[in-house]
Design a protein around this motif. Structure first.
Motif, short mmCIF file in Angstrom:
data_model
loop_
_atom_site.label_atom_id
_atom_site.label_comp_id
_atom_site.label_asym_id
_atom_site.label_seq_id
_atom_site.Cartn_x
_atom_site.Cartn_y
_atom_site.Cartn_z
N GLU A 94 -6.20 2.19 -6.18
CA GLU A 94 -6.79 1.49 -5.04
C GLU A 94 -7.19 0.05 -5.36
OE1 GLU A 94 -10.59 1.98 -2.03
OE2 GLU A 94 -9.81 3.77 -3.03
N ILE A 95 -7.84 -0.18 -6.49
CA ILE A 95 -8.34 -1.52 -6.81
C ILE A 95 -7.19 -2.48 -7.10
CG2 ILE A 95 -9.66 -2.87 -8.51
CD1 ILE A 95 -11.55 -0.42 -8.68
N ARG A 96 -6.22 -2.07 -7.91
CA ARG A 96 -5.08 -2.96 -8.22
C ARG A 96 -4.23 -3.21 -6.98
NH1 ARG A 96 -1.84 -0.76 -12.95
NH2 ARG A 96 -0.67 -2.68 -12.65
N ALA A 97 -4.04 -2.21 -6.15
CA ALA A 97 -3.27 -2.40 -4.91
C ALA A 97 -4.00 -3.38 -4.00
CB ALA A 97 -3.03 -1.07 -4.20
N ARG A 128 0.83 -1.22 0.00
CA ARG A 128 0.00 0.00 0.00
C ARG A 128 0.86 1.26 0.00
NH1 ARG A 128 -2.94 -2.96 4.18
NH2 ARG A 128 -4.65 -4.04 3.15
N ASP A 129 1.91 1.26 0.83
CA ASP A 129 2.77 2.43 0.96
C ASP A 129 3.63 2.64 -0.29
OD1 ASP A 129 3.96 4.58 2.71
OD2 ASP A 129 5.77 3.38 2.35
#
Length: 159
Positions: free
Chosen positions: A35-38, A26-27
């Motif tokens: 957001e979705i791919r992460a 995430r970082d």
């Protein structure tokens, strides 16, 4: 920061590894991936059952050398690395993560060195890593350790 040790992960480390890896994804890649791919990357690679299974593979799967963890002097896990030698003479780093507040203190270097030692002991003459995005924040770290670009997201170095 003083590291107490870099050691082979134990079953009780699975939750901490899962959290460390999710936080690092995430970082380090959240903004670039979106957001979705992460979230998908976290779901695929940080699931607690997966981490537990990877730690507990008896004798290791072919080419799998397992997880190593870095612990602070107080025992808190501050980093983790996984890897193997899936192809004869070619080591592969699958994941390398360090708690964001502990970066630039030698934790990642200690983990990479320990994983590299394991890979060499299993016949690796080179080492690779695939990053989730081009121009990843981790590029300077890997360049410092002798990795060069093989493709925009794949890096490698001779050992």
């Amino acid at each position: 920061m003083l590291l107490a040790d870099v050691r082979t992960a134990a079953p009780g480390d699975a939750t901490a590894i899962s959290r460390l890896l999710a936080e690092a994804i995430r970082d380090g890649y959240g903004e670039a991936l979106g957001e979705i791919r992460a979230a998908r990357l976290v779901s695929d690679h940080c699931a607690l059952p997966r981490i537990r299974a990877e730690i507990e593979i008896p004798g290791g799967a072919p080419g799998w050398l397992g997880w190593l963890v870095a612990a602070a002097a107080d025992g808190t896990l501050v980093g983790a690395v996984s890897g193997g030698v899936p192809v004869a003479s070619e080591g592969e780093i699958y994941a390398l993560c360090v708690t964001p507040g502990r970066r630039r203190e030698g934790v990642g270097s200690a983990l990479l060195e320990a994983a590299t030692g394991r890979m060499r002991a299993h016949g690796a003459a080179s080492q690779r890593i695939t990053l989730p995005v081009e121009r990843a924040a981790a590029l300077p770290f890997f360049a410092h350790h002798g990795f060069g670009e093989l493709t925009p997201v794949r890096l490698g170095r001779p050992l």
